[in-house]
Design a protein around this motif. Structure first.
Motif, PDB file in Angstrom:
ATOM      1  N   GLY A 248       0.812  -1.216   0.000  1.00  0.00           N
ATOM      2  CA  GLY A 248       0.000   0.000   0.000  1.00  0.00           C
ATOM      3  C   GLY A 248       0.845   1.265   0.000  1.00  0.00           C
ATOM      4  N   TYR A 249       1.999   1.210   0.697  1.00  0.00           N
ATOM      5  CA  TYR A 249       2.863   2.390   0.800  1.00  0.00           C
ATOM      6  C   TYR A 249       4.278   2.008   0.383  1.00  0.00           C
ATOM      7  N   PRO A 250       4.496   1.841  -0.931  1.00  0.00           N
ATOM      8  CA  PRO A 250       5.777   1.295  -1.386  1.00  0.00           C
ATOM      9  C   PRO A 250       6.988   2.161  -1.043  1.00  0.00           C
ATOM     10  N   ASP A 251       6.798   3.457  -0.782  1.00  0.00           N
ATOM     11  CA  ASP A 251       7.949   4.315  -0.516  1.00  0.00           C
ATOM     12  C   ASP A 251       8.244   4.480   0.973  1.00  0.00           C
ATOM     13  N   ALA A 252       7.340   4.016   1.809  1.00  0.00           N
ATOM     14  CA  ALA A 252       7.487   4.249   3.242  1.00  0.00           C
ATOM     15  C   ALA A 252       8.348   3.182   3.902  1.00  0.00           C
ATOM     16  N   THR A 253       9.012   3.585   4.981  1.00  0.00           N
ATOM     17  CA  THR A 253       9.776   2.642   5.789  1.00  0.00           C
ATOM     18  C   THR A 253       8.974   2.340   7.045  1.00  0.00           C
ATOM     19  N   PHE A 254       8.924   1.061   7.412  1.00  0.00           N
ATOM     20  CA  PHE A 254       8.178   0.686   8.610  1.00  0.00           C
ATOM     21  C   PHE A 254       9.084  -0.044   9.586  1.00  0.00           C
ATOM     22  N   ALA A 255       8.840   0.211  10.859  1.00  0.00           N
ATOM     23  CA  ALA A 255       9.498  -0.584  11.885  1.00  0.00           C
ATOM     24  C   ALA A 255       8.552  -1.715  12.239  1.00  0.00           C
ATOM     25  N   VAL A 256       9.106  -2.851  12.628  1.00  0.00           N
ATOM     26  CA  VAL A 256       8.242  -3.987  12.929  1.00  0.00           C
ATOM     27  C   VAL A 256       8.831  -4.775  14.092  1.00  0.00           C
ATOM     28  N   GLN A 257       7.930  -5.250  14.937  1.00  0.00           N
ATOM     29  CA  GLN A 257       8.390  -6.075  16.057  1.00  0.00           C
ATOM     30  C   GLN A 257       8.685  -7.476  15.544  1.00  0.00           C
ATOM     31  N   VAL A 258       9.884  -7.962  15.792  1.00  0.00           N
ATOM     32  CA  VAL A 258      10.238  -9.297  15.310  1.00  0.00           C
ATOM     33  C   VAL A 258      10.765 -10.184  16.426  1.00  0.00           C
ATOM     34  N   ARG A 259      10.381 -11.459  16.341  1.00  0.00           N
ATOM     35  CA  ARG A 259      11.054 -12.504  17.102  1.00  0.00           C
ATOM     36  C   ARG A 259      12.083 -13.110  16.171  1.00  0.00           C
ATOM     37  N   GLY A 260      12.786 -14.123  16.654  1.00  0.00           N
ATOM     38  CA  GLY A 260      13.766 -14.795  15.798  1.00  0.00           C
ATOM     39  C   GLY A 260      13.132 -15.295  14.524  1.00  0.00           C
ATOM     40  N   CYS A 261      11.947 -15.924  14.679  1.00  0.00           N
ATOM     41  CA  CYS A 261      11.293 -16.503  13.500  1.00  0.00           C
ATOM     42  C   CYS A 261      10.842 -15.417  12.528  1.00  0.00           C
ATOM     43  N   ASP A 262      10.307 -14.305  13.079  1.00  0.00           N
ATOM     44  CA  ASP A 262       9.842 -13.228  12.200  1.00  0.00           C
ATOM     45  C   ASP A 262      10.998 -12.669  11.377  1.00  0.00           C
ATOM     46  N   GLU A 263      12.168 -12.565  12.011  1.00  0.00           N
ATOM     47  CA  GLU A 263      13.305 -12.020  11.270  1.00  0.00           C
ATOM     48  C   GLU A 263      13.743 -12.985  10.170  1.00  0.00           C
ATOM     49  N   ARG A 264      13.747 -14.273  10.503  1.00  0.00           N
ATOM     50  CA  ARG A 264      14.065 -15.256   9.457  1.00  0.00           C
ATOM     51  C   ARG A 264      13.088 -15.114   8.290  1.00  0.00           C
ATOM     52  N   GLY A 265      11.832 -14.892   8.630  1.00  0.00           N
ATOM     53  CA  GLY A 265      10.814 -14.718   7.599  1.00  0.00           C
ATOM     54  C   GLY A 265      11.097 -13.497   6.733  1.00  0.00           C
ATOM     55  N   LEU A 266      11.484 -12.391   7.386  1.00  0.00           N
ATOM     56  CA  LEU A 266      11.794 -11.183   6.619  1.00  0.00           C
ATOM     57  C   LEU A 266      12.968 -11.447   5.687  1.00  0.00           C
TER      58      LEU A 266
END
Lengths: 269, 143
Positions: free
Chosen positions: A67-85
């Protein structure tokens, strides 16, 4: 928790990010929420999600990024979420330049429950590192069963499937526009339980892609031990191609490129 | 009267350039091999998705034989690199779930290897005959 809120506050204040995707406590329920600079007072309610309330933030982030291709977002990650990213970066679904991590290390009981080999992200803003679980006993148990016994076990699980597609819909790594599970030439339509190969087709897609967040299994109304299947798939990928799913150091997925000269040999009959 | 021998159904996915031509050679050389195999010609063994193999088993195949060019001989240069990755993975996954062990086989057969083709089909059919009907076929359907 204060450390995490402080970091989020600073991120929002500096204008580095358009928003922070995390959790909020609302009416006694922990829910995913997008914190924005427009409402800084909400940051005081930002929480680290308890183990039994988890949402596919990676998936929500993909929608936000679309939806917002130019925006930067912060996101809460666990170990698994970061692997996913990491895996999503590799598959071209997210831009690593546009993601800021707010890391949460999982407590020991969560890591034990997940049999997680990496229960903390590269950035830790809350919690402390705990002992990882390197070998899954659930996988070992099925491995020890031979042929017929394993088959019976899996069939009794697969036959409980109500074909709700919940495992696919909640999966942060399922980003395809067309799904093999809905392809009438590959899967019978209009019957429950679905074809016995239903979960296997998903397991194929999850190999080298599943980041072992366990949401599929928690979401499954029929309690099918999906995680065991995907853990094994990843273990096989590791064994065959030396590929660590969700790591930025082992290159692209073995399924993604054709590669150099193949050194594998066909199995004897 | 002796009990009739079990006649398995085997699906063969053969690449157009090597294995299918090898099958042709076996044919014109009048080599004998069992007729249990149903051949599907594909342009490259790399186009055979694991989905197709799973679908074949679901539909009642007792065995699946995949034939492609030897490594380095692929008409599309690297198609069979993908074949071996996928099929080796699928073989291990099927083994883990206890679905089928040894019912999926991958063999490199070139266009010049007519006798090898007949040999492989003979051996594979023998093996599947010994294994009997597949578990997936015998499994009771949930109501």
């Amino acid at each position: 928790m204060d450390r995490l809120r402080e970091k989020v506050r600073n991120l929002l204040k500096d204008g580095k990010v358009a928003g922070y995707l995390g959790y909020i406590m609302k009416d006694g329920h922990p829910l995913p929420h997008l914190f924005t600079p427009a409402r800084p007072e909400e940051v005081g309610q930002a929480i680290v999600a308890p183990g039994d309330a988890r949402y596919p933030l990676d998936k929500l982030l993909q929608q936000l990024a679309k939806g917002y291709p130019d925006a930067t977002f912060a996101v809460q990650v666990r170990g698994c979420d970061e692997r996913g990213l990491n895996e999503l970066y590799k598959w071209g679904q997210l831009d690593p330049e546009k993601v800021v991590l707010v890391g949460v290390a999982c407590p020991q009981d969560q890591a034990d429950y997940c049999e997680c080999p990496g229960p903390w992200p590269s950035v830790i803003d809350s919690g402390n590192k705990c002992k990882p679980v390197l070998r899954s006993q659930r996988v070992d148990r099925i491995d020890a069963l031979a042929g017929e016994a394993a088959f019976q076990e899996w069939m009794s699980a697969f036959n409980k499937c109500v074909k709700c597609y919940g495992c696919r819909d909640i999966c942060p790594m399922c980003f395809c526009k067309e799904c093999a599970l809905e392809h009438p030439d590959l899967m019978s339509t209009g019957k429950v339980p679905p074809d016995s190969i239903f979960q296997l087709v998903r397991a194929l897609h999850m190999a080298g892609r599943c980041i072992d967040c366990g949401l599929c299994e928690e979401n499954c109304p029929a309690d099918i031990p999906l995680r065991v299947l995907y853990k094994k798939g990843n273990a096989l990928v590791k064994e065959m191609f030396d590929y660590d799913t969700g790591s930025l150091t082992t290159g692209l997925s073995p399924w993604k490129f054709l590669g150099d000269e193949s050194t594998m040999e066909t199995k004897p009959m | 009267m002796a009990e009739k021998e079990y006649e398995p159904k085997i699906i063969g996915f053969f690449c157009n350039w090597c294995t299918y031509a090898g099958a042709d050679l076996a044919g014109v050389s009048r080599l004998q091999y069992p007729p249990n195999i149903r051949v599907i010609r594909v342009m490259c063994s790399g186009t055979v998705s694991p989905h197709h193999v799973l679908r074949a088993f679901q539909k009642g195949a007792d065995g699946v034989l995949i034939g492609g060019c030897h490594i380095g001989d692929c008409h599309y240069l690297k198609g069979n690199y993908m074949t071996i990755k996928r099929m080796t993975f699928l073989q291990d996954l099927l083994k883990f779930t206890g679905f089928e062990d040894g019912r999926l086989h991958l063999e490199w057969i070139s266009a010049a290897e007519g006798p090898k083709f007949a040999q492989v089909v003979r051996e594979f059919t023998e093996k599947i005959k010994k294994l009997g009907p597949s578990r997936l076929k015998l499994a009771p359907k949930a109501a």
